[in-house]
Scaffold this active site. Structure first.
Site, mmCIF file in Angstrom:
data_model
loop_
_atom_site.group_PDB
_atom_site.id
_atom_site.type_symbol
_atom_site.label_atom_id
_atom_site.label_comp_id
_atom_site.label_asym_id
_atom_site.label_seq_id
_atom_site.Cartn_x
_atom_site.Cartn_y
_atom_site.Cartn_z
ATOM 1 N N LYS A 215 28.479 21.055 42.966
ATOM 2 C CA LYS A 215 27.427 21.946 42.463
ATOM 3 C C LYS A 215 26.756 22.722 43.607
ATOM 4 O O LYS A 215 26.570 23.938 43.542
ATOM 5 C CB LYS A 215 26.379 21.100 41.714
ATOM 6 N N ARG A 255 42.589 40.044 47.746
ATOM 7 C CA ARG A 255 41.940 38.754 48.044
ATOM 8 C C ARG A 255 40.504 38.915 48.526
ATOM 9 O O ARG A 255 39.932 38.006 49.107
ATOM 10 C CB ARG A 255 42.778 37.983 49.089
ATOM 11 N N CYS A 269 18.012 28.433 41.280
ATOM 12 C CA CYS A 269 19.214 27.696 41.686
ATOM 13 C C CYS A 269 19.731 28.160 43.031
ATOM 14 O O CYS A 269 19.729 27.426 44.002
ATOM 15 C CB CYS A 269 20.315 27.888 40.646
HETATM 16 N N1 SAJ Z 1 22.510 38.565 43.155
HETATM 17 C C1 SAJ Z 1 22.709 39.533 44.141
HETATM 18 N N2 SAJ Z 1 23.959 40.070 44.307
HETATM 19 C C2 SAJ Z 1 25.014 39.672 43.524
HETATM 20 C C3 SAJ Z 1 24.808 38.681 42.542
HETATM 21 C C4 SAJ Z 1 23.546 38.143 42.381
HETATM 22 O O1 SAJ Z 1 21.781 39.920 44.865
HETATM 23 O O2 SAJ Z 1 26.107 40.215 43.726
HETATM 24 C C5 SAJ Z 1 21.183 37.976 42.956
HETATM 25 C C6 SAJ Z 1 20.630 38.129 41.545
HETATM 26 O O3 SAJ Z 1 20.017 39.362 41.371
HETATM 27 C C7 SAJ Z 1 19.684 36.958 41.468
HETATM 28 C C8 SAJ Z 1 20.362 35.881 42.305
HETATM 29 O O4 SAJ Z 1 21.305 36.561 43.113
HETATM 30 O O5 SAJ Z 1 18.431 37.287 42.074
HETATM 31 C C9 SAJ Z 1 21.062 34.791 41.511
HETATM 32 O O6 SAJ Z 1 21.688 35.317 40.348
HETATM 33 P P1 SAJ Z 1 23.100 34.796 39.795
HETATM 34 O O7 SAJ Z 1 23.443 35.568 38.593
HETATM 35 O O8 SAJ Z 1 24.075 34.805 40.917
HETATM 36 O O9 SAJ Z 1 22.865 33.262 39.495
HETATM 37 P P2 SAJ Z 1 21.878 32.361 38.573
HETATM 38 O O10 SAJ Z 1 20.867 31.749 39.488
HETATM 39 O O11 SAJ Z 1 21.386 33.091 37.387
HETATM 40 O O12 SAJ Z 1 22.908 31.235 38.086
HETATM 41 C C10 SAJ Z 1 23.655 30.499 39.048
HETATM 42 C C11 SAJ Z 1 25.108 30.415 38.578
HETATM 43 N N3 SAJ Z 1 25.932 29.968 39.683
HETATM 44 C C12 SAJ Z 1 27.001 30.689 40.099
HETATM 45 O O13 SAJ Z 1 27.316 31.741 39.615
HETATM 46 C C13 SAJ Z 1 27.788 30.071 41.225
HETATM 47 C C14 SAJ Z 1 25.222 29.464 37.414
HETATM 48 O O14 SAJ Z 1 26.577 29.224 37.061
HETATM 49 C C15 SAJ Z 1 24.563 28.111 37.762
HETATM 50 O O15 SAJ Z 1 24.603 27.220 36.668
HETATM 51 C C16 SAJ Z 1 23.122 28.373 38.090
HETATM 52 O O16 SAJ Z 1 23.087 29.236 39.244
HETATM 53 C C17 SAJ Z 1 22.445 27.046 38.359
HETATM 54 O O17 SAJ Z 1 21.712 26.562 37.490
HETATM 55 O O18 SAJ Z 1 22.703 26.434 39.407
#
Ligand code: SAJ
Length: 438
Positions: A215, A255, A269
């Protein structure tokens, strides 16, 4: 194993959907929460969490009589711990002069303690809360063994990470692959049998510490990848390049999959979990630590970008679009957009924020009730969240609502040429070709 009755401790973003899903799959579920208001709200037919579809399933679970919501655990076949593991606001650790955040494990500790009087031979206990490595064996196991029973022989103990995406929780709970790590193979097997009640994705068994690491590795990888995207944005500005174009070209490689830069990383998270590695092994986590710092600095970087576009921020009227931590959700927790808003307020700017998914916003951030109200009389427009409705705004529509000429887009939602033609100076994060370098 035959599971007829389970007890879920913690009815938050993970515990409530999990408890309700078990209940609607025929298991008797005792939902336990330490917050009396949560219990009252649920028992009065309300709900304290926004998640698509959750209200319907909670109602169905309560109506069927399979879900009851109470303050204390009771005897059951299995106990699930799904309580929050935030970090401390006021306590930090230090390694070679660098400070790092510390996980607050008090909720996990009290949940495990609350189970002790009800733990019986043959029971299963599963920790779901995201936790530092070895929490199951070093923290939870000794507490549960105060019952006089031994983990792995008298009762089963496992760790199962929750990997659902906010906004998609109910679907992903069922469809995602599920990892179950036991303190013994038999514990992992017992956990696998429990989740097979509703999980349609693959259920993979391993040991507890591996499951904890899985995780943390998932979310840390994402954080580090976003940090490098943010660093690429800084480099592109330096070298007169459009980072969004460069990323899309690099991603043509089979890749390579570079993520998107933006105002920072939020939510409860991805901006939290990497610290669990740093805290437990600061001597081998330099990269993870640095990525966290890069992403945490990003709101400040956005403020500097606005300053470059606008000159002084003092008394400037800023229409700030979006406060949520990511697009199309109403969750403002650990939001980098909110952090930008606070920085601007502190710098003396006259901020008016508009968040369509939560118009009340957050304390300390002056809010506008509508887009019109935010834009009227503004000196500059700062776009912080890629909400669909903001992406769909046209330059001419905005032009009719504002006198602002300076627009800063931190999420690549708007097209440079169109906005320039409509008479705006559009500055974009990560774009050295924009008026930033002119
Ligand atoms: N973000 C960026 N650039 C990106 C992607 C996201 O700046 O290219 C930012 C978003 O705007 C946000 C943050 O990152 O502020 C996190 O957003 P997210 O959509 O990446 O993730 P969460 O926190 O909504 O959900 C994540 C997920 N983990 C992954 O994708 C590896 C989810 O599957 C988990 O269950 C969750 O964390 C958790 O509970 O741990």
């Amino acid at each position: 194993m035959n599971f007829q009755k389970i007890c879920v401790l913690g009815l938050g973003y993970i515990g409530l959907p999990t408890a309700s899903t078990f209940a609607t799959h025929g298991i008797q579920v005792i939902g336990v929460d330490v917050n009396r208001r949560v219990i009252e709200t649920l028992n009065n037919g309300g709900i304290h969490i926004h998640e698509p579809g959750l209200r319907t399933i909670v109602e169905a679970a309560l109506k069927s009589g399979n879900l009851t919501v109470v303050a204390q655990p009771e005897e059951a076949d299995a106990f699930l711990i799904a309580v929050p593991t935030p970090f401390y606001g006021d306590k930090t650790g230090e390694f070679e002069g660098e400070t790092y955040k510390l996980a607050d494990m008090r909720a996990v500790t009290s949940a495990a303690e609350a189970i002790v009087p009800y733990l019986r031979k043959g029971n299963l206990v599963v920790l779901e809360s995201t936790s530092p490595p070895r929490t199951t064996v070093d923290l939870v196991k000794p507490i549960l063994e105060r019952s006089g029973l031994k983990a792995g022989s008298d009762f089963h103990l496992a760790y199962s990470p929750e990997r659902v995406l906010p906004g998609q929780i109910l679907r992903e709970l069922i469809e995602n692959a599920r990892v179950i790590g036991g303190v013994t193979p038999e514990s992992a097997q017992a956990g696998a049998e429990l989740y097979a009640t509703f999980v349609k994705g693959k259920i993979i068994q391993t040991d507890a510490t591996t499951a904890e690491m899985v995780k943390l590795m998932e979310n840390t990888t994402r954080d580090v990848n976003i940090a490098i995207a943010n660093e690429f944005a800084r480099l592109a500005e330096r070298f007169g390049v459009d980072v969004w174009e460069a990323i899309s070209l690099a991603n043509l490689h089979p890749r390579i999959n570079i993520l998107s830069p933006g105002p920072g990383v939020g939510g409860h998270c991805i901006s939290v979990d990497p610290w669990f590695f740093v805290e437990t092994a600061p001597d081998v986590t330099q990269l993870i630590y640095t990525a966290r710092k890069v992403n945490d600095e990003q709101p400040h970087y956005v403020m500097l970008l606005l300053q470059k576009a606008l000159g002084s921020l003092k008394d400037k009227k800023i229409a700030l679009l979006g406060l949520a931590y990511k697009p199309d959700v109403d969750d403002l927790r650990e939001s980098p957009a909110a952090e930008v808003a606070h920085l601007l307020v502190d710098a003396g700017a006259d901020v008016r924020a508009f968040e369509p998914f939560k118009v009340d916003g957050l304390p300390g951030i002056p809010m506008a009730a509508t887009l019109e109200e935010a834009l009227k009389g503004a000196d500059a427009i700062l776009l912080l969240v890629r909400h669909t409705q903001f992406c769909e705004l046209s330059a001419s529509e905005v032009d009719a609502l504002t006198s602002a000429r300076v627009v800063v887009d931190t999420v690549n939602a708007w097209d440079q040429a169109t906005w320039q033609q409509a008479g705006f100076s559009l500055f974009r994060l990560g774009v050295g070709k924009s008026p930033v370098s002119a």
